[in-house]
Design a protein around this motif. Structure first.
Motif, PDB file in Angstrom:
ATOM      1  N   VAL A  75      40.190  28.973  38.606  1.00 40.64           N
ATOM      2  CA  VAL A  75      39.883  29.842  39.740  1.00 40.64           C
ATOM      3  C   VAL A  75      39.698  31.287  39.281  1.00 40.64           C
ATOM      4  O   VAL A  75      40.313  31.732  38.311  1.00 40.64           O
ATOM      5  N   ALA A  76      38.836  31.980  40.018  1.00 38.75           N
ATOM      6  CA  ALA A  76      38.706  33.435  39.947  1.00 38.75           C
ATOM      7  C   ALA A  76      38.979  33.918  41.367  1.00 38.75           C
ATOM      8  O   ALA A  76      38.383  33.422  42.331  1.00 38.75           O
ATOM      9  N   ASP A  77      39.912  34.859  41.502  1.00 38.32           N
ATOM     10  CA  ASP A  77      40.377  35.291  42.817  1.00 38.32           C
ATOM     11  C   ASP A  77      40.229  36.805  42.956  1.00 38.32           C
ATOM     12  O   ASP A  77      40.836  37.565  42.198  1.00 38.32           O
ATOM     13  N   TRP A  78      39.410  37.234  43.906  1.00 35.35           N
ATOM     14  CA  TRP A  78      39.292  38.643  44.243  1.00 35.35           C
ATOM     15  C   TRP A  78      40.421  38.924  45.231  1.00 35.35           C
ATOM     16  O   TRP A  78      40.406  38.425  46.349  1.00 35.35           O
ATOM     17  N   ALA A  79      41.414  39.693  44.790  1.00 34.21           N
ATOM     18  CA  ALA A  79      42.621  39.836  45.599  1.00 34.21           C
ATOM     19  C   ALA A  79      43.178  41.255  45.558  1.00 34.21           C
ATOM     20  O   ALA A  79      44.227  41.510  44.964  1.00 34.21           O
ATOM     21  N   PRO A  80      42.469  42.215  46.177  1.00 38.69           N
ATOM     22  CA  PRO A  80      43.021  43.560  46.252  1.00 38.69           C
ATOM     23  C   PRO A  80      44.381  43.534  46.954  1.00 38.69           C
ATOM     24  O   PRO A  80      44.623  42.704  47.829  1.00 38.69           O
ATOM     25  N   ALA A  81      45.271  44.421  46.519  1.00 36.19           N
ATOM     26  CA  ALA A  81      46.599  44.489  47.118  1.00 36.19           C
ATOM     27  C   ALA A  81      46.910  45.939  47.474  1.00 36.19           C
ATOM     28  O   ALA A  81      46.597  46.855  46.706  1.00 36.19           O
ATOM     29  N   ALA A  82      47.523  46.127  48.615  1.00 38.53           N
ATOM     30  CA  ALA A  82      47.898  47.471  49.046  1.00 38.53           C
ATOM     31  C   ALA A  82      48.772  48.126  47.987  1.00 38.53           C
ATOM     32  O   ALA A  82      49.706  47.516  47.466  1.00 38.53           O
ATOM     33  N   GLY A  83      48.440  49.345  47.652  1.00 43.85           N
ATOM     34  CA  GLY A  83      49.208  50.076  46.656  1.00 43.85           C
ATOM     35  C   GLY A  83      48.869  49.725  45.220  1.00 43.85           C
ATOM     36  O   GLY A  83      49.330  50.374  44.291  1.00 43.85           O
ATOM     37  N   GLU A  84      48.084  48.669  45.020  1.00 45.81           N
ATOM     38  CA  GLU A  84      47.720  48.247  43.667  1.00 45.81           C
ATOM     39  C   GLU A  84      46.222  48.324  43.416  1.00 45.81           C
ATOM     40  O   GLU A  84      45.774  48.173  42.290  1.00 45.81           O
ATOM     41  N   GLY A  85      45.444  48.478  44.460  1.00 49.31           N
ATOM     42  CA  GLY A  85      43.993  48.572  44.314  1.00 49.31           C
ATOM     43  C   GLY A  85      43.331  47.221  44.139  1.00 49.31           C
ATOM     44  O   GLY A  85      43.919  46.168  44.404  1.00 49.31           O
ATOM     45  N   VAL A  91      42.838  32.004  36.728  1.00 47.49           N
ATOM     46  CA  VAL A  91      43.786  30.962  36.333  1.00 47.49           C
ATOM     47  C   VAL A  91      43.027  29.944  35.497  1.00 47.49           C
ATOM     48  O   VAL A  91      42.009  29.398  35.933  1.00 47.49           O
ATOM     49  N   PHE A  92      43.548  29.699  34.291  1.00 47.98           N
ATOM     50  CA  PHE A  92      42.955  28.754  33.353  1.00 47.98           C
ATOM     51  C   PHE A  92      43.796  27.489  33.286  1.00 47.98           C
ATOM     52  O   PHE A  92      45.002  27.504  33.544  1.00 47.98           O
ATOM     53  N   ASP A  93      43.158  26.399  32.909  1.00 49.56           N
ATOM     54  CA  ASP A  93      43.816  25.099  32.793  1.00 49.56           C
ATOM     55  C   ASP A  93      44.500  24.979  31.433  1.00 49.56           C
ATOM     56  O   ASP A  93      43.847  25.000  30.395  1.00 49.56           O
ATOM     57  N   GLY A  94      45.814  24.858  31.454  1.00 43.83           N
ATOM     58  CA  GLY A  94      46.564  24.625  30.220  1.00 43.83           C
ATOM     59  C   GLY A  94      46.796  23.148  29.971  1.00 43.83           C
ATOM     60  O   GLY A  94      47.296  22.768  28.911  1.00 43.83           O
ATOM     61  N   GLY A  95      46.433  22.308  30.961  1.00 40.41           N
ATOM     62  CA  GLY A  95      46.613  20.869  30.815  1.00 40.41           C
ATOM     63  C   GLY A  95      48.073  20.490  30.678  1.00 40.41           C
ATOM     64  O   GLY A  95      48.981  21.264  30.989  1.00 40.41           O
ATOM     65  N   GLU A  96      48.282  19.274  30.203  1.00 42.64           N
ATOM     66  CA  GLU A  96      49.650  18.815  29.954  1.00 42.64           C
ATOM     67  C   GLU A  96      50.131  19.470  28.664  1.00 42.64           C
ATOM     68  O   GLU A  96      49.514  19.305  27.606  1.00 42.64           O
ATOM     69  N   ASP A 140      43.786  22.034  42.897  1.00 43.18           N
ATOM     70  CA  ASP A 140      42.643  21.328  43.498  1.00 43.18           C
ATOM     71  C   ASP A 140      41.418  21.391  42.585  1.00 43.18           C
ATOM     72  O   ASP A 140      40.710  20.399  42.407  1.00 43.18           O
ATOM     73  N   ALA A 141      41.147  22.563  42.018  1.00 46.26           N
ATOM     74  CA  ALA A 141      39.992  22.720  41.133  1.00 46.26           C
ATOM     75  C   ALA A 141      40.114  21.798  39.926  1.00 46.26           C
ATOM     76  O   ALA A 141      39.140  21.186  39.501  1.00 46.26           O
ATOM     77  N   TYR A 149      35.861  29.918  43.397  1.00 45.27           N
ATOM     78  CA  TYR A 149      35.938  31.345  43.648  1.00 45.27           C
ATOM     79  C   TYR A 149      36.769  31.539  44.905  1.00 45.27           C
ATOM     80  O   TYR A 149      36.511  30.896  45.936  1.00 45.27           O
ATOM     81  N   LEU A 150      37.765  32.427  44.812  1.00 42.63           N
ATOM     82  CA  LEU A 150      38.671  32.688  45.928  1.00 42.63           C
ATOM     83  C   LEU A 150      38.607  34.156  46.319  1.00 42.63           C
ATOM     84  O   LEU A 150      38.260  35.013  45.509  1.00 42.63           O
ATOM     85  N   GLU A 151      38.992  34.427  47.551  1.00 45.30           N
ATOM     86  CA  GLU A 151      39.258  35.791  47.997  1.00 45.30           C
ATOM     87  C   GLU A 151      40.617  35.763  48.672  1.00 45.30           C
ATOM     88  O   GLU A 151      40.830  35.010  49.618  1.00 45.30           O
ATOM     89  N   HIS A 152      41.561  36.513  48.104  1.00 44.42           N
ATOM     90  CA  HIS A 152      42.949  36.548  48.565  1.00 44.42           C
ATOM     91  C   HIS A 152      43.582  35.158  48.532  1.00 44.42           C
ATOM     92  O   HIS A 152      44.393  34.816  49.379  1.00 44.42           O
ATOM     93  N   GLY A 153      43.178  34.367  47.558  1.00 50.28           N
ATOM     94  CA  GLY A 153      43.750  33.033  47.384  1.00 50.28           C
ATOM     95  C   GLY A 153      43.079  31.948  48.207  1.00 50.28           C
ATOM     96  O   GLY A 153      43.413  30.779  48.065  1.00 50.28           O
ATOM     97  N   ASP A 154      42.163  32.325  49.073  1.00 48.57           N
ATOM     98  CA  ASP A 154      41.477  31.345  49.924  1.00 48.57           C
ATOM     99  C   ASP A 154      40.086  31.053  49.382  1.00 48.57           C
ATOM    100  O   ASP A 154      39.353  31.984  49.021  1.00 48.57           O
TER     101      ASP A 154
END
Length: 162
Positions: A75-85, A91-96, A140-141, A149-154
């Motif tokens: 996943v790639a997540d665009w997730a601005p956070a208040a106070g953090e910009g 997130v990459f797959d590390g597998g088992e 899920d991915a 592709y996510l925005e704020h985790g969705d």
């Protein structure tokens, strides 16, 4: 009159990358940072000049003392956070995580107080909501052999809001 610098309007997000590792029972590895409460994925902020996967691998080495292979982007997540910009989180797959790596884990106590493998069904109770959404989307991915592709985790489904 001076013209405005077009670069001033470009996004300059903080970039972070984590790795989703599993054990043989399908449980996910979470780390307990020593500098704040709660659980997280192994990973952290990407440094200048690093790619997200290089940053993820460096963080895993720093936090866990191991260099396992890092798989595909989940996943790639665009997730601005208040106070953090603005933030762009990967997130990459590390597998088992093979026993040869699990047996060599050596935690950096300045960063990690502990690790544990948890049932994915517990993600909502163990992680802050935005991280829980991101981790569930990454799971899920992985099951779909896809990148999301996510925005704020969705998940983004291709319809821009009006």
């Amino acid at each position: 009159m001076t013209e405005p610098d077009p670069a001033e309007s470009l996004a300059t997000p903080r970039v972070a990358a984590g790795v989703l590792f599993f054990d043989a029972e399908g449980r996910i590895m979470l780390v307990r940072p020593s500098y704040r409460p709660g659980w997280d994925l192994p990973g952290g902020y990407v440094e200048i000049g690093e790619s997200p996967v290089e940053g993820a691998a460096r963080e895993v080495l720093e936090e866990l003392g191991i260099q396992p292979p890092i798989g595909a982007l989940l996943v790639a997540d665009w997730a601005p956070a208040a106070g953090e910009g603005d933030k762009l989180l990967f997130v990459f797959d590390g597998g088992e995580l093979a026993a040869e790596y699990r047996d060599r884990i050596k935690l950096d106590p300045a960063e990690i107080a502990g690790i544990a493998f948890h049932d994915p069904d517990l993600v909502d109770t163990l992680l802050i909501p935005r991280l829980a959404r991101r981790v569930k989307a990454a799971i899920d991915a992985r099951l779909q052999a896809a990148t999301l592709y996510l925005e704020h985790g969705d998940p983004y489904h291709g319809a821009m809001p009006n």
